[in-house]
Design an enzyme around this catalytic site. Structure first.
Site, mmCIF file in Angstrom:
data_model
loop_
_atom_site.group_PDB
_atom_site.id
_atom_site.type_symbol
_atom_site.label_atom_id
_atom_site.label_comp_id
_atom_site.label_asym_id
_atom_site.label_seq_id
_atom_site.Cartn_x
_atom_site.Cartn_y
_atom_site.Cartn_z
ATOM 1 N N ASP A 20 0.825 -1.207 0.000
ATOM 2 C CA ASP A 20 0.000 0.000 0.000
ATOM 3 C C ASP A 20 0.862 1.262 0.000
ATOM 4 O OD1 ASP A 20 -2.300 1.454 -0.100
ATOM 5 O OD2 ASP A 20 -2.905 1.097 1.953
ATOM 6 N N ASP A 22 0.988 3.750 -1.877
ATOM 7 C CA ASP A 22 0.329 5.032 -2.131
ATOM 8 C C ASP A 22 -0.869 5.239 -1.213
ATOM 9 O OD1 ASP A 22 -1.432 3.218 -3.188
ATOM 10 O OD2 ASP A 22 -1.545 4.140 -5.156
#
Length: 112
Positions: A20, A22
């Site tokens: 994850d 971003d």
């Protein structure tokens, strides 16, 4: 540079893992994180790691955060910014000194 989306992935040739990066894939909450933590402990014990040590692990929601990279080669957990600069690095729960972190990661063009 490749991205793999797969339920089962042979990690033998994977040098680094990020999740994850971003901050868009997962919704985070205490209950979900605790469930994942306890599941990981159970899996480690099933894999043969010493139950007496693993059972002592305590969940601390403030100790880790999304956007981390695991350096499998060195066994470090990294917080890397969008310019690939390693802001912080930990080996277990011990923070690497600035000089140690820079020696390992400054000038490294790709993930370790």
């Amino acid at each position: 540079n490749e991205i793999f989306c797969n339920r089962e992935l042979n990690m033998k040739h994977i040098a680094a893992v990020g999740f994850d990066m971003d901050y868009t894939l997962a919704s985070y909450n205490y209950e979900f994180d605790l469930l994942a933590f306890e599941g990981a402990k159970k899996k480690l014990i099933e894999m043969g790691y010493p139950a007496s040590a693993i059972q002592k692990f305590e969940f601390d929601p403030d100790s880790h955060q999304r956007g981390l990279v695991i350096d499998k080669l060195r066994g470090n957990i990294l917080k890397v910014d969008r310019h690939k600069y390693t802001r912080t690095a930990y080996h277990g729960s011990c923070a690497l000194e600035s000089s140690e972190r820079k020696r390992a990661y400054v000038g490294v063009a790709e993930a370790p």
